[in-house]
Scaffold this active site. Structure first.
Site: not given
Length: 158
Positions: A10, A13, A15-17, A128
């Site tokens: 993401c 690095n 939040c999402r990933s 995001d």
């Protein structure tokens, strides 16, 4: 047997990933195949290197039984050789990764995680949540749980 390796990517690095990393590890653990996988995450930018995931993401992960605790790092060129799959969280990440891929073989490794959403096919990205509220973080976890279950790994189908 060779391990199957996945890298979730993401923007920063945090939040999402890292959420996708831990959700996939939990899915693999539940299926008894975690030792057959090498799972990591990275960001496109270098703003958060060495940091834990965003506190809000960790809080929502905890509610769902996850421990999002990997340290942020930036993607590097060696990642294209190390990983079998490089999984982008949105179109911008996918475009960036495609542009920096060192060759056609490496470019083939890049996937869009939204292509594996089965319960939420109207989403074309994992949004995001960084500038959002609790609902946005919760939504990311729900979307990632769906997509990560459907990744194109023969190991997950055993």
């Amino acid at each position: 047997m060779k391990k199957v390796s996945l890298l979730f990517v993401c923007l920063g690095n945090i939040c999402r990933s890292p959420a996708a990393e831990d959700i996939t590890k939990k899915i693999a653990e539940d299926k008894g195949i975690l030792t057959l996988l090498d799972i990591d995450s990275a960001g496109i930018g270098d703003w958060h290197i060495g940091q834990l995931p965003d506190a809000r993401m960790r809080k929502h992960g905890y509610i769902h039984g996850y421990k999002f605790n990997s340290k942020a790092r930036q993607i590097c060129m060696n990642d294209f050789n190390r990983f079998d799959y490089i999984i982008a969280m949105d179109k911008d990440n996918y475009s960036y990764l495609s542009n920096i891929a060192p060759n056609k073989e490496c470019k083939k490794k890049i996937l869009r995680i939204s292509d594996y959403l089965k319960l939420y096919p109207n989403y074309d990205k994992i949004p995001d949540p960084y500038y959002g509220d609790d609902d946005d973080f919760e939504n990311v976890i729900i979307l990632l749980e769906d997509a990560c279950k459907n990744l194109p790994l023969s190991l997950f189908n055993k």
